[in-house]
Design a protein around this motif. Structure first.
Motif, PDB file in Angstrom:
ATOM      1  N   ARG A  36       0.851  -1.205  -0.078  1.00 22.18           N
ATOM      2  CA  ARG A  36       0.220  -0.143   0.074  1.00 22.18           C
ATOM      3  C   ARG A  36       0.859   1.134   0.079  1.00 22.18           C
ATOM      4  N   PHE A  37       1.937   1.333   0.727  1.00 18.63           N
ATOM      5  CA  PHE A  37       2.906   2.369   0.899  1.00 18.63           C
ATOM      6  C   PHE A  37       3.367   2.649  -0.590  1.00 18.63           C
ATOM      7  N   LEU A  72       3.379   4.008  11.411  1.00 21.79           N
ATOM      8  CA  LEU A  72       3.330   5.295  11.548  1.00 21.79           C
ATOM      9  C   LEU A  72       2.668   6.030  10.417  1.00 21.79           C
ATOM     10  N   TRP A  73       3.205   5.661   9.373  1.00 23.38           N
ATOM     11  CA  TRP A  73       2.817   6.213   7.986  1.00 23.38           C
ATOM     12  C   TRP A  73       1.220   5.986   7.640  1.00 23.38           C
ATOM     13  N   LEU A 112      -5.129   6.197   6.623  1.00 28.23           N
ATOM     14  CA  LEU A 112      -5.545   4.722   6.119  1.00 28.23           C
ATOM     15  C   LEU A 112      -6.185   4.098   7.195  1.00 28.23           C
ATOM     16  N   LEU A 113      -5.538   4.170   8.290  1.00 30.25           N
ATOM     17  CA  LEU A 113      -6.035   3.333   9.574  1.00 30.25           C
ATOM     18  C   LEU A 113      -6.633   4.146  10.247  1.00 30.25           C
ATOM     19  N   LEU A 144      -7.976  -5.189   8.167  1.00 32.05           N
ATOM     20  CA  LEU A 144      -6.773  -4.352   8.026  1.00 32.05           C
ATOM     21  C   LEU A 144      -6.521  -4.038   6.686  1.00 32.05           C
ATOM     22  N   ILE A 145      -6.474  -5.213   5.691  1.00 31.94           N
ATOM     23  CA  ILE A 145      -6.048  -4.953   4.222  1.00 31.94           C
ATOM     24  C   ILE A 145      -6.859  -4.213   3.572  1.00 31.94           C
ATOM     25  N   ASN A 146      -8.365  -4.585   3.909  1.00 30.03           N
ATOM     26  CA  ASN A 146      -9.523  -3.705   3.255  1.00 30.03           C
ATOM     27  C   ASN A 146      -9.361  -2.178   3.653  1.00 30.03           C
TER      28      ASN A 146
END
Length: 344
Positions: free
Chosen positions: A93-94, A154-155, A161-162, A205-207
């Motif tokens: 994702r990054f 952290l990112w 995103l989270l 988490l992925i979704n």
């Protein structure tokens, strides 16, 4: 090593059969156990936009999980691998998020940018900035970033995103478990229940990383549907909650008894028998403070049943969907609260 014949490899593992819908106990038939265990993660589908590498790794987990009925150790392997895919998903994702460029902010110097085509390039760029007190630029923030799991977490939070304070604690736990698996110091065994739970958490988490909340989820649940409801109280402290359309049905209401009640119209999560989303604190609703489990909006009242019915017929309010994660518990009328959390 003992070479086992194919027939033995096809035989169900007795330990796996002991896990049934009612817990650990009587053994299931092999064919029933195979179906039951697969159903535990059958609905863990990933969002359409998830990176191919993460998707393939996740689907391999679901494939191997099905063979746990034949070999109980497969559940431990699935649980361990799921924790490693946690970091893979963040890396994938990054790589998408940075769109080919990462920028570091260096004290008393111009920002430094690196062109990247893979996560290996990202890691090299982070390593090159080590020792310069450089921080990764994420929108308006600058965060510590070493290219490892800690920096990725952290990112993901800084990039929005989270979400959710409770899920942050689960992310911490998953990171610790991931480190234990990557650097083991002993032997451990997972049960089908633990492995399925890890897979389900990973799917959520992925979704969420790819922008899709999970309906009914444990970590990153999707918004809930709210409907128009009427809350009623009398002088003796009795309370009830009913859907708004119940006000037009008088056949089940004692109108004389109802004169003792005061009524308030709200927008709230409807009560559904057996639902995990029922609000056990609905009777504690307060117009100034968040006292219910889920956000409940005041619309009208208090007044009589007839007045509530008239208002509903004239205004015809509609339900909506609401994100209940991290709802503010301070006074609804406190401007300082709104400034802090951005919610009114």
């Amino acid at each position: 090593m003992e070479i086992r014949p194919l027939e033995d490899l096809r035989t169900a593992d007795n330990l796996s059969l002991a896990f049934n819908p009612y817990g650990l106990g009587g053994r299931m038939k092999p064919e029933d156990a195979a179906e039951f265990q697969q159903r535990q993660i059958a609905d863990c589908d990933l969002a359409a936009g998830v990176a191919a590498g993460t998707r393939d790794s996740f689907e391999r987990l679901r494939t191997v999980f099905a063979y746990g009925v034949l070999c109980h150790d497969a559940y431990t392997m699935v649980g361990d691998q799921a924790l490693l895919i946690y970091e893979q998903a963040l890396r994938d994702r990054f790589t998408e998020w940075c769109a080919g460029t990462i920028t570091f902010r260096v004290p008393h110097a111009p920002d430094v940018s690196h062109t990247v085509t893979s996560y290996e390039d990202v890691k090299k760029g982070a390593d090159a900035m080590r020792g310069r007190r450089a921080k990764l630029v994420v929108a308006t923030h600058a965060i510590e970033f070493n290219g490892m799991l800690y920096g990725l977490r952290l990112w993901a939070r800084a990039a929005g995103l989270l979400r959710g304070r409770r899920s942050r604690a689960v992310e911490d736990a998953l990171a610790k478990l991931r480190n234990y698996v990557a650097h083991p110091s002993g032997h451990h065994v997972d049960t089908p229940v633990e492995a399925a739970g890890t897979v389900r958490d990973l799917a959520e988490l992925i979704n969420q990383l790819w922008g899709q909340a999970t309906p009914g989820g444990r970590l990153y649940p999707a918004p809930l549907r709210r409907e128009i409801a009427v809350l009623s109280w009398n002088g003796s402290g009795r309370a009830r909650m009913e859907p708004a359309d119940a006000l037009t049905a008088t056949d089940h209401v004692d109108e004389h008894e109802d004169d003792e009640y005061q009524h308030v119209v709200v927008r709230a999560i409807p009560f559904v028998a057996g639902s995990r989303w029922n609000d056990a604190h609905w009777a504690e609703f307060d117009t100034l403070y968040e006292t219910t489990r889920f956000p409940t909006d005041y619309l009208w009242g208090p007044g009589t049943r007839e007045q509530a019915r008239t208002w509903l017929e004239e205004e015809r309010p509609e339900g909506d969907s609401v994100d209940f994660i991290d709802q503010c518990s301070s006074s609804r009328t406190t401007d300082a609260c709104c400034h802090r959390c951005g919610r009114r």
